[in-house]
Design a protein around this motif. Structure first.
Motif, PDB file in Angstrom:
ATOM      1  N   PRO A   1       0.954  -1.171   0.037  1.00 11.99           N
ATOM      2  CA  PRO A   1      -0.021   0.158  -0.092  1.00 11.99           C
ATOM      3  C   PRO A   1       1.023   1.238  -0.022  1.00 11.99           C
ATOM      4  CG  PRO A   1      -0.716  -1.405   1.565  1.00 11.99           C
ATOM      5  CD  PRO A   1       0.731  -2.060   1.203  1.00 11.99           C
ATOM      6  N   MET A   2       0.335   2.221  -0.524  1.00  8.76           N
ATOM      7  CA  MET A   2       0.582   3.681  -0.615  1.00  8.76           C
ATOM      8  C   MET A   2      -0.207   4.497  -0.715  1.00  8.76           C
ATOM      9  SD  MET A   2       2.274   4.026  -4.343  1.00  8.76           S
ATOM     10  CE  MET A   2       1.129   4.049  -5.781  1.00  8.76           C
ATOM     11  N   HIS A   3       0.150   5.824  -0.548  1.00 10.55           N
ATOM     12  CA  HIS A   3      -0.906   7.060  -0.738  1.00 10.55           C
ATOM     13  C   HIS A   3      -1.814   6.947   0.241  1.00 10.55           C
ATOM     14  CE1 HIS A   3      -3.280  10.111  -3.072  1.00 10.55           C
ATOM     15  NE2 HIS A   3      -2.015  10.557  -3.223  1.00 10.55           N
ATOM     16  N   TRP A   4      -1.485   6.697   1.659  1.00 12.18           N
ATOM     17  CA  TRP A   4      -2.566   6.442   2.612  1.00 12.18           C
ATOM     18  C   TRP A   4      -2.228   7.490   3.633  1.00 12.18           C
ATOM     19  CZ3 TRP A   4       0.286   5.429   7.196  1.00 12.18           C
ATOM     20  CH2 TRP A   4       1.262   4.858   7.102  1.00 12.18           C
ATOM     21  N   PHE A   5      -3.381   8.065   4.403  1.00 12.59           N
ATOM     22  CA  PHE A   5      -3.074   9.075   5.286  1.00 12.59           C
ATOM     23  C   PHE A   5      -3.688   9.131   6.621  1.00 12.59           C
ATOM     24  CE2 PHE A   5      -3.989  10.434   0.806  1.00 12.59           C
ATOM     25  CZ  PHE A   5      -2.769  11.425   0.672  1.00 12.59           C
ATOM     26  N   GLY A   6      -3.545   7.895   7.109  1.00 11.08           N
ATOM     27  CA  GLY A   6      -3.931   7.675   8.359  1.00 11.08           C
ATOM     28  C   GLY A   6      -4.107   6.123   8.702  1.00 11.08           C
ATOM     29  N   GLY A   7      -4.223   5.723   9.833  1.00  7.51           N
ATOM     30  CA  GLY A   7      -4.523   4.160  10.207  1.00  7.51           C
ATOM     31  C   GLY A   7      -5.936   3.618  10.052  1.00  7.51           C
ATOM     32  N   SER A   8      -6.908   4.493  10.206  1.00  7.06           N
ATOM     33  CA  SER A   8      -8.185   4.265   9.626  1.00  7.06           C
ATOM     34  C   SER A   8      -8.446   3.975   8.339  1.00  7.06           C
ATOM     35  CB  SER A   8      -9.278   5.380  10.178  1.00  7.06           C
ATOM     36  OG  SER A   8      -8.896   6.546   9.491  1.00  7.06           O
ATOM     37  N   THR A   9      -7.658   4.464   7.223  1.00  9.44           N
ATOM     38  CA  THR A   9      -7.679   4.081   6.038  1.00  9.44           C
ATOM     39  C   THR A   9      -7.042   2.849   5.825  1.00  9.44           C
ATOM     40  OG1 THR A   9      -7.551   6.528   5.237  1.00  9.44           O
ATOM     41  CG2 THR A   9      -7.215   4.955   3.795  1.00  9.44           C
ATOM     42  N   LEU A  10      -5.936   2.890   6.401  1.00 11.29           N
ATOM     43  CA  LEU A  10      -5.279   1.410   6.295  1.00 11.29           C
ATOM     44  C   LEU A  10      -6.115   0.010   6.757  1.00 11.29           C
ATOM     45  CD1 LEU A  10      -1.418   2.144   7.223  1.00 11.29           C
ATOM     46  CD2 LEU A  10      -2.540   1.450   4.899  1.00 11.29           C
ATOM     47  N   GLN A  11      -6.755   0.314   8.082  1.00  9.34           N
ATOM     48  CA  GLN A  11      -7.688  -0.699   8.869  1.00  9.34           C
ATOM     49  C   GLN A  11      -8.731  -0.986   7.664  1.00  9.34           C
ATOM     50  OE1 GLN A  11      -6.900  -2.368  10.979  1.00  9.34           O
ATOM     51  NE2 GLN A  11      -5.224  -1.315  12.209  1.00  9.34           N
ATOM     52  N   ALA A  12      -9.169   0.242   7.120  1.00 14.90           N
ATOM     53  CA  ALA A  12     -10.486  -0.199   6.280  1.00 14.90           C
ATOM     54  C   ALA A  12      -9.899  -1.076   4.893  1.00 14.90           C
ATOM     55  CB  ALA A  12     -11.038   1.044   5.869  1.00 14.90           C
ATOM     56  N   PHE A  13      -8.907  -0.722   4.292  1.00 15.97           N
ATOM     57  CA  PHE A  13      -8.433  -1.473   3.310  1.00 15.97           C
ATOM     58  C   PHE A  13      -7.971  -2.856   3.407  1.00 15.97           C
ATOM     59  CE2 PHE A  13      -4.544  -2.671   1.125  1.00 15.97           C
ATOM     60  CZ  PHE A  13      -4.962  -2.962  -0.338  1.00 15.97           C
ATOM     61  N   ALA A  14      -7.217  -2.934   4.821  1.00 22.75           N
ATOM     62  CA  ALA A  14      -6.782  -4.452   5.185  1.00 22.75           C
ATOM     63  C   ALA A  14      -8.206  -5.178   5.524  1.00 22.75           C
ATOM     64  CB  ALA A  14      -6.161  -4.296   6.516  1.00 22.75           C
ATOM     65  N   ALA A  15      -9.159  -4.500   5.866  1.00 21.97           N
ATOM     66  CA  ALA A  15     -10.340  -5.314   6.163  1.00 21.97           C
ATOM     67  C   ALA A  15     -10.899  -5.884   4.752  1.00 21.97           C
ATOM     68  CB  ALA A  15     -11.317  -4.572   6.939  1.00 21.97           C
ATOM     69  N   GLY A  16     -10.866  -5.046   4.086  1.00 24.58           N
ATOM     70  CA  GLY A  16     -11.587  -5.206   2.622  1.00 24.58           C
ATOM     71  C   GLY A  16     -10.802  -6.483   1.889  1.00 24.58           C
ATOM     72  N   MET A  17      -9.348  -6.517   2.009  1.00 27.49           N
ATOM     73  CA  MET A  17      -8.497  -7.496   1.427  1.00 27.49           C
ATOM     74  C   MET A  17      -8.475  -8.844   2.099  1.00 27.49           C
ATOM     75  SD  MET A  17      -7.483  -6.038  -1.436  1.00 27.49           S
ATOM     76  CE  MET A  17      -5.851  -6.669  -1.765  1.00 27.49           C
ATOM     77  N   ALA A  18      -9.015  -8.890   3.439  1.00 28.89           N
ATOM     78  CA  ALA A  18      -8.475  -9.783   4.347  1.00 28.89           C
ATOM     79  C   ALA A  18      -9.143 -11.100   3.786  1.00 28.89           C
ATOM     80  CB  ALA A  18      -8.927  -9.665   5.874  1.00 28.89           C
ATOM     81  N   ASP A  19     -10.312 -11.185   3.123  1.00 23.48           N
ATOM     82  CA  ASP A  19     -10.986 -12.419   2.867  1.00 23.48           C
ATOM     83  C   ASP A  19     -10.225 -13.011   1.635  1.00 23.48           C
ATOM     84  OD1 ASP A  19     -11.622 -10.656   0.922  1.00 23.48           O
ATOM     85  OD2 ASP A  19     -13.667 -11.297   0.187  1.00 23.48           O
ATOM     86  N   THR A  20      -9.197 -12.620   0.947  1.00 24.46           N
ATOM     87  CA  THR A  20      -8.548 -13.203  -0.364  1.00 24.46           C
ATOM     88  C   THR A  20      -6.977 -13.199  -0.049  1.00 24.46           C
ATOM     89  OG1 THR A  20     -10.344 -12.531  -1.470  1.00 24.46           O
ATOM     90  CG2 THR A  20      -8.294 -12.891  -2.567  1.00 24.46           C
TER      91      THR A  20
END
Length: 271
Positions: free
Chosen positions: A215-234
């Motif tokens: 990941p890049m172009h992220w602006f805070g932990g909440s964005t990363l957490q949301a992205f990680a949650a969306g990817m975690a099933d795969t």
């Protein structure tokens, strides 16, 4: 030899991670006076690439021979580091520089001149690395879009296909997916709005299905957490405190993996 990488975090507004506030100049001044610059690529095998997250959308790729490439280059990646090739995108000034160091052998802009799309296919370092691009559109500052205003850059090196999505504003077309080819590693913007909404970016990455997503172009932990949650099933998701990772074709994760690195300038010294 000890490869020392500065831990000075990039102090950009809105970045939600802890910063080491010690002056970088002070850190160097207090270092052992016998320290001298080492070489890029130290500690790498011939089939390995080191990917350093400099910050925002800039990564520095290194090979064992010391060849280096910087993505979305804004003019500086670290003290004493002059990349062999830099790529840039023009969506915002934080993704390019109007005055790149003329000592850089290959300066690749992700947009073309006079409305023509950029078309790069550059071999670097005695055929060690091939850098090519796939253009995409970007949103206009006013309305509509600018055709071919962004480039996805692809680095073919050490048997790997490494992609950098740049400032992606729309899902790639079937033709663009085909031109990208099969990615082993992808650097992806996950801000969730300035580029693609998170659900669309997640859809793109699951379609590309690279073994490693950085990941890049992220602006805070909440964005990363949301992205990680969306990817975690795969994908497996790895939160690290490192600012770099070493990849090779033989050591790619067996299961597709998201690996989250922390930003830092790449200052390579020898003690």
């Amino acid at each position: 030899m000890l490869r020392w990488i500065a831990t000075l975090s990039l102090c950009l507004p809105g970045w939600g991670f802890a910063a080491d506030l010690q002056s970088h100049c002070i850190a160097l001044a207090e270092a052992d006076p016998q320290i001298h610059y080492a070489s890029l690529g130290d500690g790498l095998g011939p089939d390995e690439v080191r990917l350093n997250f400099v910050g925002h959308s800039t990564y520095l790729l290194e090979t064992a021979t010391g060849l280096s490439a910087a993505t979305d280059f804004t003019g500086f990646v670290g003290i004493g580091v002059t990349p062999d090739v830099v790529t840039m995108n023009r969506a915002h000034s934080s993704h390019w520089t109007a005055n790149p160091d003329p000592a850089i052998p290959h300066i690749l802009r992700g947009w073309g001149e006079d409305g023509a799309p950029a078309a790069h296919r550059v071999t670097v370092g005695d055929d060690e690395m091939l850098v090519r691009n796939v253009t995409t559109d970007i949103r206009s500052d006013f309305s509509g879009s600018i055709p071919d205003g962004n480039s996805i850059f692809v680095f073919e090196v050490a048997g790997l296909c490494i992609g950098h999505l740049g400032h992606l504003h729309h899902e790639p077309s079937e033709q663009q997916y085909a031109l990208m080819g099969r990615m082993d590693v992808v650097m992806a913007p996950v801000d969730g709005g300035m580029t693609l909404p998170l659900p669309v970016m997640i859809k793109v990455l699951k379609r590309v299905r690279a073994q490693l997503v950085l990941p890049m172009h992220w602006f805070g932990g909440s964005t990363l957490q949301a992205f990680a949650a969306g990817m975690a099933d795969t994908f497996d998701v790895e939160f690290t405190t490192d600012n770099s990772t070493i990849v090779s074709l033989r050591d790619l994760p067996r299961k597709p993996t998201v690996r989250i690195l922390q930003p830092a300038y790449v200052d390579i010294l020898d003690e």
